[in-house]
Design a protein around this motif. Structure first.
Motif, PDB file in Angstrom:
ATOM      1  N   HIS A  88     -18.741  30.909  -1.883  1.00 17.81           N
ATOM      2  CA  HIS A  88     -17.811  30.666  -2.993  1.00 17.81           C
ATOM      3  C   HIS A  88     -16.828  29.548  -2.683  1.00 17.81           C
ATOM      4  CE1 HIS A  88     -18.562  34.451  -5.402  1.00 17.81           C
ATOM      5  NE2 HIS A  88     -19.196  34.710  -4.278  1.00 17.81           N
ATOM      6  N   VAL A  89     -16.716  29.196  -1.398  1.00 14.67           N
ATOM      7  CA  VAL A  89     -15.663  28.274  -0.972  1.00 14.67           C
ATOM      8  C   VAL A  89     -16.276  27.061  -0.288  1.00 14.67           C
ATOM      9  CG1 VAL A  89     -13.574  28.026   0.416  1.00 14.67           C
ATOM     10  CG2 VAL A  89     -14.124  30.242  -0.579  1.00 14.67           C
ATOM     11  N   GLY A  90     -15.998  25.872  -0.830  1.00 16.16           N
ATOM     12  CA  GLY A  90     -16.409  24.639  -0.178  1.00 16.16           C
ATOM     13  C   GLY A  90     -15.219  24.034   0.549  1.00 16.16           C
ATOM     14  N   MET A  91     -15.500  23.334   1.661  1.00 14.14           N
ATOM     15  CA  MET A  91     -14.377  22.713   2.380  1.00 14.14           C
ATOM     16  C   MET A  91     -14.755  21.323   2.833  1.00 14.14           C
ATOM     17  SD  MET A  91     -11.722  24.338   5.014  1.00 14.14           S
ATOM     18  CE  MET A  91     -10.383  23.409   5.749  1.00 14.14           C
ATOM     19  N   ILE A  92     -13.808  20.399   2.680  1.00 13.01           N
ATOM     20  CA  ILE A  92     -13.983  19.028   3.140  1.00 13.01           C
ATOM     21  C   ILE A  92     -12.859  18.751   4.137  1.00 13.01           C
ATOM     22  CG2 ILE A  92     -14.274  16.629   2.423  1.00 13.01           C
ATOM     23  CD1 ILE A  92     -14.531  17.881  -0.487  1.00 13.01           C
ATOM     24  N   PHE A  93     -13.253  18.202   5.278  1.00 10.73           N
ATOM     25  CA  PHE A  93     -12.323  18.028   6.390  1.00 10.73           C
ATOM     26  C   PHE A  93     -11.878  16.567   6.525  1.00 10.73           C
ATOM     27  CE2 PHE A  93     -15.114  21.579   7.198  1.00 10.73           C
ATOM     28  CZ  PHE A  93     -14.280  22.569   7.706  1.00 10.73           C
ATOM     29  N   GLN A  94     -10.886  16.350   7.408  1.00 13.65           N
ATOM     30  CA  GLN A  94     -10.441  14.978   7.708  1.00 13.65           C
ATOM     31  C   GLN A  94     -11.595  14.163   8.266  1.00 13.65           C
ATOM     32  OE1 GLN A  94      -7.028  14.762  10.320  1.00 13.65           O
ATOM     33  NE2 GLN A  94      -6.122  16.574   9.418  1.00 13.65           N
ATOM     34  N   SER A  95     -12.273  14.746   9.282  1.00 14.65           N
ATOM     35  CA  SER A  95     -13.423  14.051   9.861  1.00 14.65           C
ATOM     36  C   SER A  95     -14.640  14.503   9.068  1.00 14.65           C
ATOM     37  CB  SER A  95     -13.576  14.421  11.336  1.00 14.65           C
ATOM     38  OG  SER A  95     -13.530  15.818  11.467  1.00 14.65           O
ATOM     39  N   ILE A 157     -18.204  15.241   0.301  1.00 10.58           N
ATOM     40  CA  ILE A 157     -17.863  15.905  -0.970  1.00 10.58           C
ATOM     41  C   ILE A 157     -19.142  16.375  -1.670  1.00 10.58           C
ATOM     42  CG2 ILE A 157     -16.878  15.576  -3.280  1.00 10.58           C
ATOM     43  CD1 ILE A 157     -14.886  13.579  -2.006  1.00 10.58           C
ATOM     44  N   ALA A 158     -20.152  15.500  -1.723  1.00  7.26           N
ATOM     45  CA  ALA A 158     -21.431  15.881  -2.356  1.00  7.26           C
ATOM     46  C   ALA A 158     -22.043  17.084  -1.644  1.00  7.26           C
ATOM     47  CB  ALA A 158     -22.395  14.694  -2.325  1.00  7.26           C
ATOM     48  N   VAL A 167     -14.429  27.350  -5.486  1.00  2.00           N
ATOM     49  CA  VAL A 167     -13.167  26.750  -5.049  1.00  2.00           C
ATOM     50  C   VAL A 167     -13.484  25.675  -4.021  1.00  2.00           C
ATOM     51  CG1 VAL A 167     -10.956  27.191  -3.886  1.00  2.00           C
ATOM     52  CG2 VAL A 167     -11.945  28.936  -5.365  1.00  2.00           C
ATOM     53  N   LEU A 168     -12.808  24.540  -4.117  1.00  2.00           N
ATOM     54  CA  LEU A 168     -13.001  23.462  -3.152  1.00  2.00           C
ATOM     55  C   LEU A 168     -11.687  23.217  -2.421  1.00  2.00           C
ATOM     56  CD1 LEU A 168     -15.199  21.518  -2.165  1.00  2.00           C
ATOM     57  CD2 LEU A 168     -14.429  19.876  -3.891  1.00  2.00           C
ATOM     58  N   LEU A 169     -11.759  23.277  -1.089  1.00  2.00           N
ATOM     59  CA  LEU A 169     -10.588  23.047  -0.243  1.00  2.00           C
ATOM     60  C   LEU A 169     -10.698  21.653   0.372  1.00  2.00           C
ATOM     61  CD1 LEU A 169     -10.716  26.450   1.705  1.00  2.00           C
ATOM     62  CD2 LEU A 169      -9.554  25.989  -0.458  1.00  2.00           C
ATOM     63  N   CYS A 170      -9.651  20.867   0.272  1.00  2.00           N
ATOM     64  CA  CYS A 170      -9.655  19.504   0.813  1.00  2.00           C
ATOM     65  C   CYS A 170      -8.517  19.401   1.818  1.00  2.00           C
ATOM     66  CB  CYS A 170      -9.437  18.475  -0.294  1.00  2.00           C
ATOM     67  SG  CYS A 170     -10.668  18.547  -1.610  1.00  2.00           S
ATOM     68  N   ASP A 171      -8.866  19.167   3.096  1.00  2.00           N
ATOM     69  CA  ASP A 171      -7.851  19.141   4.148  1.00  2.00           C
ATOM     70  C   ASP A 171      -7.587  17.704   4.592  1.00  2.00           C
ATOM     71  OD1 ASP A 171      -6.045  19.789   6.060  1.00  2.00           O
ATOM     72  OD2 ASP A 171      -7.483  20.670   7.455  1.00  2.00           O
ATOM     73  N   GLU A 172      -6.586  17.072   3.991  1.00  2.00           N
ATOM     74  CA  GLU A 172      -6.200  15.698   4.375  1.00  2.00           C
ATOM     75  C   GLU A 172      -7.415  14.774   4.401  1.00  2.00           C
ATOM     76  OE1 GLU A 172      -2.977  14.821   5.829  1.00  2.00           O
ATOM     77  OE2 GLU A 172      -2.152  16.729   6.507  1.00  2.00           O
ATOM     78  N   ILE A 173      -8.190  14.775   3.332  1.00  2.00           N
ATOM     79  CA  ILE A 173      -9.501  14.131   3.389  1.00  2.00           C
ATOM     80  C   ILE A 173      -9.440  12.605   3.398  1.00  2.00           C
ATOM     81  CG2 ILE A 173     -10.690  16.099   2.374  1.00  2.00           C
ATOM     82  CD1 ILE A 173     -10.817  14.536  -0.256  1.00  2.00           C
ATOM     83  N   THR A 174      -8.252  12.032   3.206  1.00  2.00           N
ATOM     84  CA  THR A 174      -8.153  10.571   3.274  1.00  2.00           C
ATOM     85  C   THR A 174      -7.418  10.092   4.525  1.00  2.00           C
ATOM     86  OG1 THR A 174      -6.123  10.603   1.952  1.00  2.00           O
ATOM     87  CG2 THR A 174      -8.197  10.302   0.768  1.00  2.00           C
ATOM     88  N   SER A 175      -6.962  11.031   5.382  1.00  2.00           N
ATOM     89  CA  SER A 175      -6.074  10.609   6.474  1.00  2.00           C
ATOM     90  C   SER A 175      -6.803   9.816   7.558  1.00  2.00           C
ATOM     91  CB  SER A 175      -5.358  11.805   7.086  1.00  2.00           C
ATOM     92  OG  SER A 175      -6.282  12.679   7.661  1.00  2.00           O
ATOM     93  N   ALA A 176      -8.133   9.950   7.648  1.00  2.00           N
ATOM     94  CA  ALA A 176      -8.873   9.200   8.667  1.00  2.00           C
ATOM     95  C   ALA A 176      -9.409   7.866   8.119  1.00  2.00           C
ATOM     96  CB  ALA A 176     -10.028  10.047   9.199  1.00  2.00           C
ATOM     97  N   LEU A 177      -9.087   7.545   6.861  1.00  2.00           N
ATOM     98  CA  LEU A 177      -9.678   6.365   6.219  1.00  2.00           C
ATOM     99  C   LEU A 177      -8.736   5.170   6.266  1.00  2.00           C
ATOM    100  CD1 LEU A 177     -11.128   7.968   2.956  1.00  2.00           C
ATOM    101  CD2 LEU A 177     -12.317   7.542   5.099  1.00  2.00           C
ATOM    102  N   ASP A 178      -9.341   3.977   6.324  1.00  2.00           N
ATOM    103  CA  ASP A 178      -8.553   2.760   6.152  1.00  2.00           C
ATOM    104  C   ASP A 178      -7.964   2.766   4.741  1.00  2.00           C
ATOM    105  OD1 ASP A 178      -9.224   1.856   8.675  1.00  2.00           O
ATOM    106  OD2 ASP A 178     -11.048   0.876   7.974  1.00  2.00           O
TER     107      ASP A 178
END
Length: 251
Positions: A88-95, A157-158, A167-178
């Motif tokens: 039920h829960v998706g998660m996207i990480f910094q890395s 994300i895909a 539910v989708l959890l996003c943990d600082e998903i842009t912090s490792a990006l230029d």
């Protein structure tokens, strides 16, 4: 899979406490998230934001309190209940955590094939559709090392969406990006919000939080310190801690 209870909250957290040894990181969190709600979680490093997300998807075991997603209680001692919850829960990480030896398409297909026993033909069709959705339709056969950081995060994300989470959890998903790659990832997240995905996101992107969230939660020292609509929270912070935090950020 249980039919979601659309009348009540999709995420329900009651008096959640989490410690690492003698260090109490979450000090009695209460939170209810409605279906389709977008919540931005802000606060200083060490305030408990990422730990809260990791508790919601079962990656961290909490000491006391209760947590349920889509009507499924989180029961750490029960492997079947944990498997059910994670569907039920998706998660996207910094890395991005992509498998380097698998193509982009295979990365997206992997979990549905293993967990849901999705037919490979149907799985491939779904993966191709999701890659188009995140703007990477032409990258199905590419490998992660051929992609930019922004493209890898969009594949992540895909991959999360492939499990059709509630539910989708996003943990600082842009912090490792230029900086120039941040926008392409945030545009995908914004499109998910518009489509009605329930999102909880820890973010440092204040203008993005202001733009897409229904509610902003300011965490401070392991507690929900302030919570409200973005215009209210950013425009009229009620406590010195939030005023100080907002003053310390340039966005």
């Amino acid at each position: 899979m249980a039919t979601p209870n659309r009348h009540g909250p999709i995420v329900e957290i009651q008096q959640l406490r989490k410690s690492y040894g003698s260090n109490e990181v979450l000090k009695g969190i209460d939170l209810q998230v409605a279906p389709g709600e977008v919540i931005a979680i802000i606060g200083k490093s060490g305030s408990g934001k990422s730990t809260l997300l990791r508790c919601i998807n079962g990656l961290e075991e909490f000491q006391s309190g209760a947590l349920s997603v889509d009507g499924q209680p989180l029961l750490h001692g029960n492997a079947a209940a944990m498997r059910e919850l994670r569907q039920h829960v998706g998660m996207i990480f910094q890395s991005f955590n992509l498998f380097p030896h698998l193509s982009v398409g295979k990365n997206v297909m992997l979990a549905p094939g293993l967990v849901k026993k999705t037919d490979p033909t149907a799985g491939e069709a779904k993966a191709r559709q999701l890659l188009v959705r995140v703007g990477l339709g032409e990258k199905f056969d590419a490998f992660p090392d051929q992609l930019s950081g922004g493209q890898m995060q969009r594949v992540a994300i895909a991959r999360a969406l492939a499990m059709a989470p509630s539910v989708l959890l996003c943990d600082e998903i842009t912090s490792a990006l230029d900086p120039e790659l941040v926008g392409e990832v945030l545009r995908v997240v914004e499109s998910l919000a518009v489509e009605g995905m329930t999102l909880l996101m820890v973010t440092h992107e204040m203008s993005f939080a202001r733009k897409v969230s229904n509610r902003v939660i300011f965490m401070h020292q392991g507690r929900v310190h302030e919570m409200g609509p973005p215009a209210e929270l950013f425009g009229r912070p009620q406590t010195p801690e939030l005023q100080q935090f907002l003053a310390s950020i340039t966005d």
